[in-house]
Scaffold this motif. Structure first.
Motif, PDB file in Angstrom:
ATOM      1  N   PRO A 148       1.229  -0.979  -0.262  1.00 52.18           N
ATOM      2  CA  PRO A 148       0.096   0.194  -0.093  1.00 52.18           C
ATOM      3  C   PRO A 148       0.756   1.386  -0.031  1.00 52.18           C
ATOM      4  O   PRO A 148       0.638   2.215   0.193  1.00 52.18           O
ATOM      5  CB  PRO A 148      -1.093  -0.334   1.158  1.00 52.18           C
ATOM      6  N   ALA A 149       2.008   1.522   0.560  1.00 55.34           N
ATOM      7  CA  ALA A 149       2.696   2.601   0.583  1.00 55.34           C
ATOM      8  C   ALA A 149       3.719   2.205  -0.739  1.00 55.34           C
ATOM      9  O   ALA A 149       4.500   3.813  -0.577  1.00 55.34           O
ATOM     10  CB  ALA A 149       4.470   2.671   1.828  1.00 55.34           C
ATOM     11  N   ALA A 150       3.250   1.879  -1.919  1.00 53.31           N
ATOM     12  CA  ALA A 150       4.522   1.788  -3.108  1.00 53.31           C
ATOM     13  C   ALA A 150       4.249   3.154  -3.940  1.00 53.31           C
ATOM     14  O   ALA A 150       5.008   3.410  -4.596  1.00 53.31           O
ATOM     15  CB  ALA A 150       3.780   0.393  -4.096  1.00 53.31           C
ATOM     16  N   ALA A 151       3.387   3.951  -3.273  1.00 53.01           N
ATOM     17  CA  ALA A 151       3.567   5.769  -3.885  1.00 53.01           C
ATOM     18  C   ALA A 151       4.244   6.719  -3.238  1.00 53.01           C
ATOM     19  O   ALA A 151       3.401   7.555  -3.886  1.00 53.01           O
ATOM     20  CB  ALA A 151       2.170   6.112  -4.893  1.00 53.01           C
ATOM     21  N   ILE A 152       4.168   6.434  -2.091  1.00 51.38           N
ATOM     22  CA  ILE A 152       4.771   6.668  -0.922  1.00 51.38           C
ATOM     23  C   ILE A 152       6.540   6.992  -1.479  1.00 51.38           C
ATOM     24  O   ILE A 152       6.885   6.054  -1.105  1.00 51.38           O
ATOM     25  CB  ILE A 152       4.617   7.159   0.304  1.00 51.38           C
ATOM     26  N   THR A 153       7.372   8.272  -2.051  1.00 51.12           N
ATOM     27  CA  THR A 153       8.400   8.118  -2.155  1.00 51.12           C
ATOM     28  C   THR A 153       8.726   9.410  -1.791  1.00 51.12           C
ATOM     29  O   THR A 153       8.273  10.840  -2.180  1.00 51.12           O
ATOM     30  CB  THR A 153       8.563   7.482  -3.517  1.00 51.12           C
ATOM     31  N   GLY A 154      10.285  10.406  -1.128  1.00 49.66           N
ATOM     32  CA  GLY A 154      10.550  11.382  -1.098  1.00 49.66           C
ATOM     33  C   GLY A 154      10.439  11.895   0.295  1.00 49.66           C
ATOM     34  O   GLY A 154      10.513  12.889   0.218  1.00 49.66           O
ATOM     35  N   ALA A 155       9.210  11.097   1.011  1.00 51.64           N
ATOM     36  CA  ALA A 155       8.493  11.738   2.169  1.00 51.64           C
ATOM     37  C   ALA A 155       9.181  12.138   2.868  1.00 51.64           C
ATOM     38  O   ALA A 155      10.055  10.853   3.752  1.00 51.64           O
ATOM     39  CB  ALA A 155       7.234  10.848   2.635  1.00 51.64           C
ATOM     40  N   LEU A 156       9.365  12.829   3.759  1.00 49.34           N
ATOM     41  CA  LEU A 156      10.068  11.990   5.050  1.00 49.34           C
ATOM     42  C   LEU A 156       8.950  13.010   5.632  1.00 49.34           C
ATOM     43  O   LEU A 156       8.611  13.747   6.837  1.00 49.34           O
ATOM     44  CB  LEU A 156      10.915  14.075   5.450  1.00 49.34           C
ATOM     45  N   ILE A 157       8.557  12.398   7.370  1.00 48.14           N
ATOM     46  CA  ILE A 157       7.320  11.440   8.030  1.00 48.14           C
ATOM     47  C   ILE A 157       7.367  12.125   9.405  1.00 48.14           C
ATOM     48  O   ILE A 157       8.343  11.026  10.159  1.00 48.14           O
ATOM     49  CB  ILE A 157       6.582  10.594   8.064  1.00 48.14           C
ATOM     50  N   PRO A 158       7.001  13.180   9.760  1.00 52.43           N
ATOM     51  CA  PRO A 158       7.139  13.471  11.674  1.00 52.43           C
ATOM     52  C   PRO A 158       6.238  12.583  12.062  1.00 52.43           C
ATOM     53  O   PRO A 158       5.309  11.831  12.016  1.00 52.43           O
ATOM     54  CB  PRO A 158       6.410  14.907  11.640  1.00 52.43           C
ATOM     55  N   VAL A 159       6.996  11.920  13.196  1.00 54.53           N
ATOM     56  CA  VAL A 159       6.462  10.604  14.183  1.00 54.53           C
ATOM     57  C   VAL A 159       6.811  11.099  15.002  1.00 54.53           C
ATOM     58  O   VAL A 159       8.102  11.331  15.813  1.00 54.53           O
ATOM     59  CB  VAL A 159       6.868   9.364  13.580  1.00 54.53           C
ATOM     60  N   THR A 160       5.853  11.970  15.540  1.00 51.82           N
ATOM     61  CA  THR A 160       6.892  12.950  17.353  1.00 51.82           C
ATOM     62  C   THR A 160       5.499  12.316  18.407  1.00 51.82           C
ATOM     63  O   THR A 160       6.591  13.795  19.125  1.00 51.82           O
ATOM     64  CB  THR A 160       7.086  14.750  16.419  1.00 51.82           C
ATOM     65  N   GLY A 161       4.872  11.954  18.565  1.00 55.57           N
ATOM     66  CA  GLY A 161       4.064  11.884  19.873  1.00 55.57           C
ATOM     67  C   GLY A 161       3.326  13.750  20.261  1.00 55.57           C
ATOM     68  O   GLY A 161       2.773  13.516  18.964  1.00 55.57           O
ATOM     69  N   ARG A 162       3.969  13.574  20.828  1.00 55.73           N
ATOM     70  CA  ARG A 162       3.365  14.547  22.107  1.00 55.73           C
ATOM     71  C   ARG A 162       4.549  16.233  22.304  1.00 55.73           C
ATOM     72  O   ARG A 162       4.068  16.616  23.214  1.00 55.73           O
ATOM     73  CB  ARG A 162       2.154  14.447  22.772  1.00 55.73           C
ATOM     74  N   VAL A 163       5.191  15.359  21.153  1.00 60.67           N
ATOM     75  CA  VAL A 163       6.714  16.775  22.090  1.00 60.67           C
ATOM     76  C   VAL A 163       6.868  17.977  21.011  1.00 60.67           C
ATOM     77  O   VAL A 163       6.200  17.741  19.754  1.00 60.67           O
ATOM     78  CB  VAL A 163       7.789  16.193  21.925  1.00 60.67           C
TER      79      VAL A 163
END
Length: 229
Positions: free
Chosen positions: A214-229
């Motif tokens: 399902p992620a085959a169309a995602i490239t070059g992404a910088l994905i924030p995974v920051t919780g509640r910081v």
């Protein structure tokens, strides 16, 4: 890409985040080559091939390690670049050596491992690369200069590789985590509200998604995974 049959190389695989990512991938049905500078553990779980004592910042060592991984797995479908390090140091009281060391740990390892993996990904007809960047690379705080600069390099590497290989069925993305809930971070920040941090399991889940079809169309992404910081 069938995530249940993927052959994945994970660098920095013996650290707090790396161990969880490896376990998560194996639980989803992947086979994993776990690479690290630290010595390999005496015992590993089924589906994991462990290779320790590797200086992934050295191009020849990286090529040798990725070839060993390819042989163990029978091919490579994905690379997860977790190898890296952190050091808090102000510019006024710091050393240029810190900048060189974090560049080597965080950026050069990702470049060398990716270069070594690319021939095998291309031979497989495509694949996935996921890099671990840092939210601090977007806006650095005091004492974060060397670390943030090296992780900003990981972001630009991710974008450049995504453009270079987007027509060759290789996706390249990066996660930008905030503070990860690890024993080392808890020891360094004993009074922090750790419920606001990101857990290794949460990051592993995003990695697993980026390796999936399902992620085959995602490239070059910088994905924030920051919780509640």
């Amino acid at each position: 890409m069938n995530s249940s049959a993927q052959r994945v190389v994970v660098t920095g695989a013996f650290g707090a985040l790396g161990r969880v990512v490896v376990q998560s991938l194996v639980a989803s049905g992947a086979t994993v080559a776990a690479l690290d500078h630290a010595p390999a553990p005496a015992e590993t779980t089924a589906g994991v091939h462990a290779f320790g004592g590797i200086d992934l910042a050295d191009a020849e060592a990286a090529r040798t390690a990725l070839e060993q991984a390819r042989q163990a797995l029978g091919g490579i479908d994905a690379l997860v670049n977790i190898a890296g390090g952190f050091h808090w140091e102000t510019l006024a009281e710091g050393s240029l050596d810190t900048w060189d060391r974090l560049y080597r740990l965080n950026l050069r390892t990702a470049v060398a491992a990716s270069q070594a993996a690319l021939p095998f990904l291309l031979a497989a007809g495509g694949g996935r690369i996921v890099n671990i960047g840092a939210a601090g690379a977007v806006k650095a705080g005091t004492g974060m200069g060397a670390y943030a600069a090296s992780k900003a390099g990981v972001a630009r590497l991710t974008e450049a590789m995504a453009e270079e290989f987007k027509d060759r069925r290789i996706t390249v993305n990066a996660l930008l985590p905030s503070i990860i809930d690890t024993p080392a971070n808890r020891a360094d920040m004993p009074d922090a509200d750790t419920s606001r941090w990101v857990t290794p399991e949460q990051l592993a889940g995003v990695v697993r998604f980026l390796l999936s079809e399902p992620a085959a169309a995602i490239t070059g992404a910088l994905i924030p995974v920051t919780g509640r910081v």
